[in-house]
Design a protein around this motif. Structure first.
Motif, PDB file in Angstrom:
ATOM      1  N   GLU A 115       0.822  -1.207   0.000  1.00 38.39           N
ATOM      2  CA  GLU A 115       0.000   0.000   0.000  1.00 38.39           C
ATOM      3  C   GLU A 115       0.859   1.261   0.000  1.00 38.39           C
ATOM      4  O   GLU A 115       0.558   2.230  -0.696  1.00 38.39           O
ATOM      5  N   VAL A 116       1.925   1.247   0.781  1.00 34.71           N
ATOM      6  CA  VAL A 116       2.805   2.412   0.847  1.00 34.71           C
ATOM      7  C   VAL A 116       3.491   2.637  -0.502  1.00 34.71           C
ATOM      8  O   VAL A 116       3.567   3.764  -0.984  1.00 34.71           O
ATOM      9  N   ASP A 117       3.946   1.568  -1.139  1.00 31.13           N
ATOM     10  CA  ASP A 117       4.551   1.701  -2.477  1.00 31.13           C
ATOM     11  C   ASP A 117       3.551   2.307  -3.454  1.00 31.13           C
ATOM     12  O   ASP A 117       3.903   3.179  -4.251  1.00 31.13           O
ATOM     13  N   CYS A 118       2.309   1.844  -3.393  1.00 33.39           N
ATOM     14  CA  CYS A 118       1.264   2.397  -4.249  1.00 33.39           C
ATOM     15  C   CYS A 118       1.065   3.886  -3.948  1.00 33.39           C
ATOM     16  O   CYS A 118       0.978   4.704  -4.866  1.00 33.39           O
ATOM     17  N   GLY A 119       1.021   4.231  -2.664  1.00 33.68           N
ATOM     18  CA  GLY A 119       0.830   5.625  -2.268  1.00 33.68           C
ATOM     19  C   GLY A 119       1.971   6.538  -2.679  1.00 33.68           C
ATOM     20  O   GLY A 119       1.759   7.697  -3.011  1.00 33.68           O
ATOM     21  N   ILE A 120       3.176   6.002  -2.704  1.00 38.50           N
ATOM     22  CA  ILE A 120       4.342   6.793  -3.129  1.00 38.50           C
ATOM     23  C   ILE A 120       4.230   7.130  -4.614  1.00 38.50           C
ATOM     24  O   ILE A 120       4.586   8.225  -5.044  1.00 38.50           O
ATOM     25  N   LYS A 121       3.709   6.188  -5.399  1.00 34.56           N
ATOM     26  CA  LYS A 121       3.617   6.362  -6.854  1.00 34.56           C
ATOM     27  C   LYS A 121       2.386   7.152  -7.289  1.00 34.56           C
ATOM     28  O   LYS A 121       2.324   7.602  -8.429  1.00 34.56           O
ATOM     29  N   ALA A 122       1.406   7.315  -6.417  1.00 28.91           N
ATOM     30  CA  ALA A 122       0.160   7.993  -6.777  1.00 28.91           C
ATOM     31  C   ALA A 122       0.417   9.435  -7.188  1.00 28.91           C
ATOM     32  O   ALA A 122       1.252  10.123  -6.596  1.00 28.91           O
ATOM     33  N   THR A 123      -0.317   9.868  -8.200  1.00 32.97           N
ATOM     34  CA  THR A 123      -0.146  11.243  -8.684  1.00 32.97           C
ATOM     35  C   THR A 123      -1.392  12.105  -8.449  1.00 32.97           C
ATOM     36  O   THR A 123      -1.404  13.272  -8.808  1.00 32.97           O
ATOM     37  N   THR A 124      -2.428  11.508  -7.861  1.00 38.74           N
ATOM     38  CA  THR A 124      -3.647  12.245  -7.531  1.00 38.74           C
ATOM     39  C   THR A 124      -4.235  11.687  -6.232  1.00 38.74           C
ATOM     40  O   THR A 124      -3.896  10.573  -5.821  1.00 38.74           O
ATOM     41  N   MET A 125      -5.153  12.429  -5.637  1.00 41.78           N
ATOM     42  CA  MET A 125      -5.841  11.934  -4.452  1.00 41.78           C
ATOM     43  C   MET A 125      -6.707  10.725  -4.811  1.00 41.78           C
ATOM     44  O   MET A 125      -6.857   9.809  -4.015  1.00 41.78           O
ATOM     45  N   LYS A 126      -7.261  10.711  -6.009  1.00 43.31           N
ATOM     46  CA  LYS A 126      -8.064   9.566  -6.445  1.00 43.31           C
ATOM     47  C   LYS A 126      -7.203   8.299  -6.478  1.00 43.31           C
ATOM     48  O   LYS A 126      -7.642   7.233  -6.036  1.00 43.31           O
ATOM     49  N   GLU A 127      -5.985   8.404  -6.979  1.00 45.01           N
ATOM     50  CA  GLU A 127      -5.088   7.253  -7.000  1.00 45.01           C
ATOM     51  C   GLU A 127      -4.727   6.813  -5.580  1.00 45.01           C
ATOM     52  O   GLU A 127      -4.628   5.618  -5.303  1.00 45.01           O
ATOM     53  N   LEU A 128      -4.544   7.765  -4.672  1.00 44.56           N
ATOM     54  CA  LEU A 128      -4.279   7.419  -3.278  1.00 44.56           C
ATOM     55  C   LEU A 128      -5.457   6.653  -2.676  1.00 44.56           C
ATOM     56  O   LEU A 128      -5.260   5.674  -1.956  1.00 44.56           O
ATOM     57  N   GLN A 129      -6.672   7.078  -2.984  1.00 45.34           N
ATOM     58  CA  GLN A 129      -7.861   6.375  -2.508  1.00 45.34           C
ATOM     59  C   GLN A 129      -7.892   4.950  -3.063  1.00 45.34           C
ATOM     60  O   GLN A 129      -8.231   4.008  -2.358  1.00 45.34           O
ATOM     61  N   GLN A 130      -7.522   4.796  -4.327  1.00 49.29           N
ATOM     62  CA  GLN A 130      -7.493   3.462  -4.922  1.00 49.29           C
ATOM     63  C   GLN A 130      -6.477   2.571  -4.228  1.00 49.29           C
ATOM     64  O   GLN A 130      -6.713   1.366  -4.053  1.00 49.29           O
ATOM     65  N   CYS A 131      -5.351   3.136  -3.820  1.00 53.31           N
ATOM     66  CA  CYS A 131      -4.350   2.354  -3.067  1.00 53.31           C
ATOM     67  C   CYS A 131      -4.963   1.819  -1.781  1.00 53.31           C
ATOM     68  O   CYS A 131      -4.776   0.655  -1.433  1.00 53.31           O
ATOM     69  N   ALA A 132      -5.691   2.669  -1.079  1.00 48.81           N
ATOM     70  CA  ALA A 132      -6.323   2.258   0.172  1.00 48.81           C
ATOM     71  C   ALA A 132      -7.408   1.221  -0.091  1.00 48.81           C
ATOM     72  O   ALA A 132      -7.517   0.235   0.636  1.00 48.81           O
ATOM     73  N   ASN A 133      -8.199   1.418  -1.133  1.00 51.10           N
ATOM     74  CA  ASN A 133      -9.273   0.474  -1.458  1.00 51.10           C
ATOM     75  C   ASN A 133      -8.711  -0.887  -1.853  1.00 51.10           C
ATOM     76  O   ASN A 133      -9.258  -1.917  -1.474  1.00 51.10           O
ATOM     77  N   ASN A 134      -7.629  -0.905  -2.609  1.00 50.06           N
ATOM     78  CA  ASN A 134      -7.046  -2.157  -3.066  1.00 50.06           C
ATOM     79  C   ASN A 134      -6.406  -2.943  -1.930  1.00 50.06           C
ATOM     80  O   ASN A 134      -6.247  -4.152  -2.032  1.00 50.06           O
ATOM     81  N   ALA A 135      -6.031  -2.271  -0.861  1.00 53.12           N
ATOM     82  CA  ALA A 135      -5.360  -2.949   0.258  1.00 53.12           C
ATOM     83  C   ALA A 135      -6.360  -3.580   1.224  1.00 53.12           C
ATOM     84  O   ALA A 135      -5.983  -4.425   2.017  1.00 53.12           O
ATOM     85  N   ARG A 136      -7.619  -3.182   1.150  1.00 54.62           N
ATOM     86  CA  ARG A 136      -8.624  -3.721   2.070  1.00 54.62           C
ATOM     87  C   ARG A 136      -9.027  -5.126   1.657  1.00 54.62           C
ATOM     88  O   ARG A 136      -9.190  -5.404   0.487  1.00 54.62           O
ATOM     89  N   PRO A 137      -9.208  -5.996   2.644  1.00 49.73           N
ATOM     90  CA  PRO A 137      -9.687  -7.344   2.323  1.00 49.73           C
ATOM     91  C   PRO A 137     -11.110  -7.285   1.780  1.00 49.73           C
ATOM     92  O   PRO A 137     -11.882  -6.414   2.155  1.00 49.73           O
ATOM     93  N   ARG A 138     -11.437  -8.203   0.924  1.00 48.49           N
ATOM     94  CA  ARG A 138     -12.788  -8.214   0.315  1.00 48.49           C
ATOM     95  C   ARG A 138     -13.594  -9.344   0.835  1.00 48.49           C
ATOM     96  O   ARG A 138     -13.188 -10.299   1.287  1.00 48.49           O
TER      97      ARG A 138
END
Length: 100
Positions: free
Chosen positions: A77-100
């Protein structure tokens, strides 16, 4: 802006708490994550009082971001957050890390 940012940070805290695979991020990775999060949070702010408030809120969040990352963060998740270029991408990092 505050509500969106609060929801995104809450998403990161929840996903940090439940954890995900990928190991623990380094101190440097947590710093990079926090710096990028705050950069993206402030990116849409124009000049003037609203921009000043956004920057103040962002600066105030930094200690909590670092603490949560260091204590409960996961590398993927942190690697994803480092690469994010928008707040929307940061939200996607958080969403992708949550268990389904």
């Amino acid at each position: 802006m505050r509500t969106t940012s609060a929801l995104i940070i809450a998403g990161f805290v929840v996903s940090f708490t439940v954890g995900a695979c990928g190991g623990k991020p380094s101190e440097e990775e947590c710093i990079q994550f926090a710096d990028n999060y705050l950069k993206q949070m402030s990116a849409g702010a124009q000049e003037g009082p609203a921009a000043d408030i956004t920057r103040q809120v962002a600066d105030g969040m930094r200690p909590d971001l670092l603490k949560d990352c260091n204590e409960r963060g996961n590398k993927a998740e942190v690697d994803c957050g480092i690469k994010a270029t928008t707040m929307k991408e940061l939200q996607q990092c958080a969403n992708n890390a949550r268990p389904r």
